[in-house]
Design an enzyme around this catalytic site. Structure first.
Site, PDB file in Angstrom:
ATOM      1  CD  GLU A   1      -4.363  12.861   4.113  1.00 18.87           C
ATOM      2  OE1 GLU A   1      -4.692  13.674   3.245  1.00 18.87           O
ATOM      3  OE2 GLU A   1      -4.917  11.767   4.283  1.00 18.87           O
TER       4      GLU A   1
ATOM      5  N   GLY B   1       0.839  -1.203   0.000  1.00 23.05           N
ATOM      6  CA  GLY B   1       0.000   0.000   0.000  1.00 23.05           C
ATOM      7  C   GLY B   1       0.869   1.247   0.000  1.00 23.05           C
TER       8      GLY B   1
ATOM      9  CB  CYS C   1      -9.233   8.654   9.026  1.00 16.44           C
ATOM     10  SG  CYS C   1      -8.151   7.830   7.857  1.00 16.44           S
ATOM     11  CG  PHE C   2     -11.534  12.779  12.109  1.00 16.80           C
ATOM     12  CD1 PHE C   2     -10.538  11.995  12.652  1.00 16.80           C
ATOM     13  CD2 PHE C   2     -11.424  14.159  12.244  1.00 16.80           C
ATOM     14  CE1 PHE C   2      -9.455  12.553  13.307  1.00 16.80           C
ATOM     15  CE2 PHE C   2     -10.352  14.737  12.904  1.00 16.80           C
ATOM     16  CZ  PHE C   2      -9.370  13.934  13.435  1.00 16.80           C
ATOM     17  CD  GLN C   3     -18.815  10.630   7.287  1.00 12.88           C
ATOM     18  OE1 GLN C   3     -19.511  11.593   7.547  1.00 12.88           O
ATOM     19  NE2 GLN C   3     -18.663  10.180   6.073  1.00 12.88           N
TER      20      GLN C   3
ATOM     21  CB  VAL D   1      -4.428  -2.125   1.853  1.00 13.85           C
ATOM     22  CG1 VAL D   1      -3.241  -2.878   1.277  1.00 13.85           C
ATOM     23  CG2 VAL D   1      -5.106  -2.942   2.946  1.00 13.85           C
TER      24      VAL D   1
HETATM   25  P1  NAD Z   1      -4.701   5.087   0.347  1.00 16.37           P
HETATM   26  O1  NAD Z   1      -5.969   4.759  -0.315  1.00 16.37           O
HETATM   27  O2  NAD Z   1      -4.020   6.385   0.064  1.00 16.37           O
HETATM   28  O3  NAD Z   1      -3.614   3.945   0.029  1.00 16.37           O
HETATM   29  C1  NAD Z   1      -3.885   2.587   0.088  1.00 16.37           C
HETATM   30  C2  NAD Z   1      -3.137   1.907  -1.052  1.00 16.37           C
HETATM   31  O4  NAD Z   1      -3.239   0.502  -0.900  1.00 16.37           O
HETATM   32  C3  NAD Z   1      -3.667   2.225  -2.454  1.00 16.37           C
HETATM   33  O5  NAD Z   1      -2.641   2.811  -3.225  1.00 16.37           O
HETATM   34  C4  NAD Z   1      -4.103   0.861  -2.998  1.00 16.37           C
HETATM   35  O6  NAD Z   1      -3.860   0.723  -4.395  1.00 16.37           O
HETATM   36  C5  NAD Z   1      -3.238  -0.079  -2.194  1.00 16.37           C
HETATM   37  N1  NAD Z   1      -3.758  -1.441  -2.127  1.00 16.37           N
HETATM   38  C6  NAD Z   1      -5.008  -1.868  -1.807  1.00 16.37           C
HETATM   39  N2  NAD Z   1      -5.072  -3.194  -1.813  1.00 16.37           N
HETATM   40  C7  NAD Z   1      -3.835  -3.653  -2.143  1.00 16.37           C
HETATM   41  C8  NAD Z   1      -3.261  -4.950  -2.291  1.00 16.37           C
HETATM   42  N3  NAD Z   1      -3.990  -6.042  -2.069  1.00 16.37           N
HETATM   43  N4  NAD Z   1      -1.968  -5.030  -2.650  1.00 16.37           N
HETATM   44  C9  NAD Z   1      -1.226  -3.921  -2.860  1.00 16.37           C
HETATM   45  N5  NAD Z   1      -1.706  -2.685  -2.721  1.00 16.37           N
HETATM   46  C10 NAD Z   1      -2.990  -2.535  -2.349  1.00 16.37           C
HETATM   47  O7  NAD Z   1      -4.961   4.945   1.914  1.00 16.37           O
HETATM   48  P2  NAD Z   1      -4.218   5.699   3.108  1.00 16.37           P
HETATM   49  O8  NAD Z   1      -4.773   7.063   3.304  1.00 16.37           O
HETATM   50  O9  NAD Z   1      -2.745   5.527   2.965  1.00 16.37           O
HETATM   51  O10 NAD Z   1      -4.750   4.846   4.337  1.00 16.37           O
HETATM   52  C11 NAD Z   1      -4.317   3.530   4.557  1.00 16.37           C
HETATM   53  C12 NAD Z   1      -4.776   3.104   5.930  1.00 16.37           C
HETATM   54  O11 NAD Z   1      -4.176   3.942   6.920  1.00 16.37           O
HETATM   55  C13 NAD Z   1      -6.279   3.202   6.165  1.00 16.37           C
HETATM   56  O12 NAD Z   1      -6.675   2.141   6.986  1.00 16.37           O
HETATM   57  C14 NAD Z   1      -6.432   4.508   6.924  1.00 16.37           C
HETATM   58  O13 NAD Z   1      -7.561   4.508   7.763  1.00 16.37           O
HETATM   59  C15 NAD Z   1      -5.170   4.544   7.745  1.00 16.37           C
HETATM   60  N6  NAD Z   1      -4.694   5.896   8.117  1.00 16.37           N
HETATM   61  C16 NAD Z   1      -4.725   6.908   7.199  1.00 16.37           C
HETATM   62  C17 NAD Z   1      -4.212   8.154   7.548  1.00 16.37           C
HETATM   63  C18 NAD Z   1      -4.211   9.297   6.572  1.00 16.37           C
HETATM   64  O14 NAD Z   1      -3.810  10.402   6.954  1.00 16.37           O
HETATM   65  N7  NAD Z   1      -4.607   9.133   5.324  1.00 16.37           N
HETATM   66  C19 NAD Z   1      -3.644   8.342   8.806  1.00 16.37           C
HETATM   67  C20 NAD Z   1      -3.620   7.280   9.700  1.00 16.37           C
HETATM   68  C21 NAD Z   1      -4.141   6.051   9.338  1.00 16.37           C
HETATM   69  C1  UGA Z   2      -6.488  12.876  11.527  1.00 21.52           C
HETATM   70  C2  UGA Z   2      -5.757  12.793  12.871  1.00 21.52           C
HETATM   71  O1  UGA Z   2      -5.390  14.117  13.276  1.00 21.52           O
HETATM   72  C3  UGA Z   2      -4.521  11.916  12.781  1.00 21.52           C
HETATM   73  O2  UGA Z   2      -3.920  11.788  14.058  1.00 21.52           O
HETATM   74  C4  UGA Z   2      -4.924  10.537  12.249  1.00 21.52           C
HETATM   75  O3  UGA Z   2      -3.774   9.731  12.088  1.00 21.52           O
HETATM   76  C5  UGA Z   2      -5.633  10.694  10.910  1.00 21.52           C
HETATM   77  O4  UGA Z   2      -6.791  11.560  11.074  1.00 21.52           O
HETATM   78  C6  UGA Z   2      -6.139   9.407  10.357  1.00 21.52           C
HETATM   79  O5  UGA Z   2      -6.343   8.466  11.080  1.00 21.52           O
HETATM   80  O6  UGA Z   2      -6.370   9.434   9.158  1.00 21.52           O
HETATM   81  P1  UGA Z   2      -6.142  14.237   9.288  1.00 21.52           P
HETATM   82  O7  UGA Z   2      -7.521  13.798   8.979  1.00 21.52           O
HETATM   83  O8  UGA Z   2      -5.096  14.051   8.264  1.00 21.52           O
HETATM   84  O9  UGA Z   2      -5.610  13.518  10.609  1.00 21.52           O
HETATM   85  O10 UGA Z   2      -6.152  15.788   9.627  1.00 21.52           O
HETATM   86  P2  UGA Z   2      -6.608  16.640  10.903  1.00 21.52           P
HETATM   87  O11 UGA Z   2      -5.611  17.695  11.115  1.00 21.52           O
HETATM   88  O12 UGA Z   2      -6.925  15.797  12.064  1.00 21.52           O
HETATM   89  O13 UGA Z   2      -7.932  17.340  10.374  1.00 21.52           O
HETATM   90  C7  UGA Z   2      -9.109  16.606  10.122  1.00 21.52           C
HETATM   91  C8  UGA Z   2     -10.237  17.564   9.816  1.00 21.52           C
HETATM   92  O14 UGA Z   2     -10.618  18.284  10.982  1.00 21.52           O
HETATM   93  C9  UGA Z   2      -9.880  18.625   8.770  1.00 21.52           C
HETATM   94  O15 UGA Z   2     -10.959  18.836   7.923  1.00 21.52           O
HETATM   95  C10 UGA Z   2      -9.597  19.838   9.618  1.00 21.52           C
HETATM   96  O16 UGA Z   2      -9.785  21.038   8.921  1.00 21.52           O
HETATM   97  C11 UGA Z   2     -10.613  19.671  10.718  1.00 21.52           C
HETATM   98  N1  UGA Z   2     -10.261  20.376  11.966  1.00 21.52           N
HETATM   99  C12 UGA Z   2      -9.138  20.052  12.639  1.00 21.52           C
HETATM  100  C13 UGA Z   2     -11.121  21.352  12.462  1.00 21.52           C
HETATM  101  O17 UGA Z   2     -12.167  21.647  11.859  1.00 21.52           O
HETATM  102  N2  UGA Z   2     -10.793  21.980  13.626  1.00 21.52           N
HETATM  103  C14 UGA Z   2      -9.676  21.679  14.336  1.00 21.52           C
HETATM  104  O18 UGA Z   2      -9.445  22.292  15.404  1.00 21.52           O
HETATM  105  C15 UGA Z   2      -8.823  20.687  13.818  1.00 21.52           C
END
Ligand code: NAD
Ligand code: UGA
Length: 469
Positions: free
Chosen positions: A161, A8, A272-274, A86
């Site tokens: 992010e 991933g 992720c939040f929702q 993934v």
């Molecule tokens: P993403 O969709 O950006 O990336 C996932 C990748 O996995 C894709 O590129 C997809 O093609 C690949 N993939 C799926 N199935 C596969 C397989 N079988 N083999 C190889 N590749 C495969 O997702 P993301 O944002 O990186 O999130 C990944 C996980 O991390 C999720 O569970 C998410 O909840 C968690 N997470 C995300 C964030 C964030 O900021 N985006 C932060 C913390 C945790």
């Molecule tokens: C969030 C968490 O902050 C990370 O710790 C976690 O790893 C990640 O989700 C995840 O699991 O994906 P992210 O969604 O990238 O990270 O960004 P945030 O900075 O948390 O913002 C989320 C949303 O909340 C944005 O739309 C942001 O504008 C909003 N937000 C944030 C507010 O409206 N008010 C605030 O005070 C903070």
């Protein structure tokens, strides 16, 4: 040399592995993905995701101990430690649709690992998964493997992010959960040793598997809850003449509450939040805890309410009709410093404005027209929470103007909605914007980034979130 393979190459897999490669020159890190375009982008000058500082990290280690490949099976077979990062989206069909996590990608990755592995592996859950997923993964691996040892660890990611590199460089904590057996503990130590290259030992927390899995869902639920709490207050501020920024400052000064994550907004977005809260709600329901489920569900409901409240305020203040009026949307990403639009409030707000027949013109410095069109063409899932905003027809994407410049977006507009807190919107020439708008000129600041008094002096009618008029 220890070999790590990450399945991933997304927002988490790419940056996380780049940081490990940067800090651990003695480890070979290969990030694999089934998406050829994504891997090609990681191998090019135009990385597939925008994160401040990421280009430098990737360029420094790519081709040395950091590699991106579509040869998934080969690199999984060779690795000692396999991260699985993934996507784990919300299920859209069948049992738990609209709430439960869809583990299809995870399961197929696990089955592939079992198929190709010929040596013992540590398999690390990097994706956010329901609590107890490790048990299911363990079953899949051990029942399909070739008699080799698999140790499953949970190592959830907490990066946000837009600040991914900073968060990875100095994480508040690294969490590793594993089995409470000698082999489980040895696996935990092996992974902890990787992070110990740059993370202080006291910031590496080790727990059992279920605590680690649940802590990730709990952390996101607590964070989102703070935003919904301050957004709920913002509605009361608007009704009473209190100022939500002053309230947030006053309560945040209490060291038990703290000042972070109290920025009132048009609503939280992001992938992720929702998704994670709905997943938590589902787990509570499945465990016979409807009251706990209802408690967390309210965090998502308030977020929907905040988005629809914003749209209603635009329509209401513009004399109850925006039909045929040009409305500029500044910012489409779910937060600044990212091009990510997953679950961005801008989608619901744009759809809401279109439903009232506004002529919408959108500008975002990082989001492509193609991405915005895709977002606006998709029907919102018929999720369990009440849809305060009805989905617009897929044709709505055609009705929006996508422009490359904020002044073009606001030219001849009746109203401006700021939906992402990009720094460039704070520094805009608002006099120039005003001069080119239809009067009365309205600004609806969904991020509270502009100074309402200054804009009012220019002549704008300004609505901020949770602030007196
Ligand atoms: P993403 O969709 O950006 O990336 C996932 C990748 O996995 C894709 O590129 C997809 O093609 C690949 N993939 C799926 N199935 C596969 C397989 N079988 N083999 C190889 N590749 C495969 O997702 P993301 O944002 O990186 O999130 C990944 C996980 O991390 C999720 O569970 C998410 O909840 C968690 N997470 C995300 C964030 C964030 O900021 N985006 C932060 C913390 C945790
Ligand atoms: C969030 C968490 O902050 C990370 O710790 C976690 O790893 C990640 O989700 C995840 O699991 O994906 P992210 O969604 O990238 O990270 O960004 P945030 O900075 O948390 O913002 C989320 C949303 O909340 C944005 O739309 C942001 O504008 C909003 N937000 C944030 C507010 O409206 N008010 C605030 O005070 C903070």
């Amino acid at each position: 040399m220890v070999k790590i393979c990450c399945i991933g190459a997304g927002y988490v897999g790419g940056p996380t592995m780049a940081m490990i490669a940067l800090k651990c020159h003695d480890i070979e890190v290969v990030v694999v993905d089934i998406s050829k375009p994504r891997i090609a982008a990681w191998n090019s000058d135009e990385l597939p995701i925008y994160e401040p500082g990421l280009d430098e990290v990737v360029k420094e280690r790519r081709g040395k101990n950091l590699f991106f490949s579509t040869d998934v099976q080969k690199h999984v077979a060779e690795a000692d430690i396999i991260f699985v990062s993934v996507n784990t989206p919300t299920k859209t069909r069948g049992l738990g649709a609209g709430k439960a996590a869809d583990l299809t990608y995870w399961e197929s990755a696990a089955r592939m690992i079992a198929d190709v592995s010929k040596t013992d592996k540590i398999v690390v859950e990097k994706s956010t998964v329901p609590v107890k997923t490790a048990e299911a993964i363990e079953k899949i691996l051990t029942k399909n493997g070739h008699g080799i040892e698999f140790q499953i660890l949970s190592n959830p990611e907490f990066l946000a992010e837009g600040t991914a590199v900073e968060d990875l460089l100095k994480p508040d904590r690294v969490l590793i959960g594993g089995r409470e057996t000698p082999k489980g503990q040895a696996a935990i130590q092996a992974l902890a040793a990787v992070y110990a290259h740059w993370v202080p030992k006291e910031n590496i927390i080790t727990t059992n598997l279920w605590s680690a899995e649940l802590s990730k869902l709990a952390a996101n639920a607590f964070l989102a809850q703070r935003i919904s709490s301050i957004n709920a207050m913002s509605a009361l501020c608007e009704a009473t003449g209190a100022n939500v920024s002053e309230v947030a400052y006053a309560i945040g000064k209490d060291s038990r509450i703290g000042p972070k994550f109290l920025q009132s907004s048009v609503g939280f977005g992001g992938s992720c939040f929702q998704k994670d809260i709905l997943n938590l709600v589902y787990i509570c329901e499945c465990n016979g805890l409807p009251e706990v489920a209802a408690y967390w569900k309210q965090v998502v409901d308030i977020n929907d309410y905040q988005k629809s409240r914003f749209v209603n305020r635009v329509v209401g203040s513009m004399f109850n009709t925006i039909s045929g009026k040009k409305i500029a949307i500044l910012g489409f990403a779910f937060k600044k410093d990212t091009g990510d639009t997953r679950e961005t409030p801008a989608i619901d707000v744009t759809n809401g404005l279109l439903r009232d027949r506004a002529l919408v013109s959108v500008y975002d410095p990082q989001v492509t027209e193609e991405q915005m069109r895709r977002d606006l063409s998709q029907e919102k899932f018929a999720w369990d929470h009440p849809a305060h905003i009805q989905p617009a027809s897929p044709a709505s994407a055609q009705k929006v103007g996508y422009v490359m410049d904020p002044y073009q977006a606001t030219k001849d507009a009746h109203g401006v909605c700021i939906l992402t807190e990009w720094d460039e919107f704070k520094k805009m020439d608002w006099q120039k914007v005003y001069d080119n708008m239809v009067k009365p000129a309205f600004v609806f600041d969904g991020r509270n980034i502009i100074n309402p008094e200054e804009l009012r002096k220019i002549g704008f009618i300004v609505y901020s979130i949770g602030k007196p008029l």
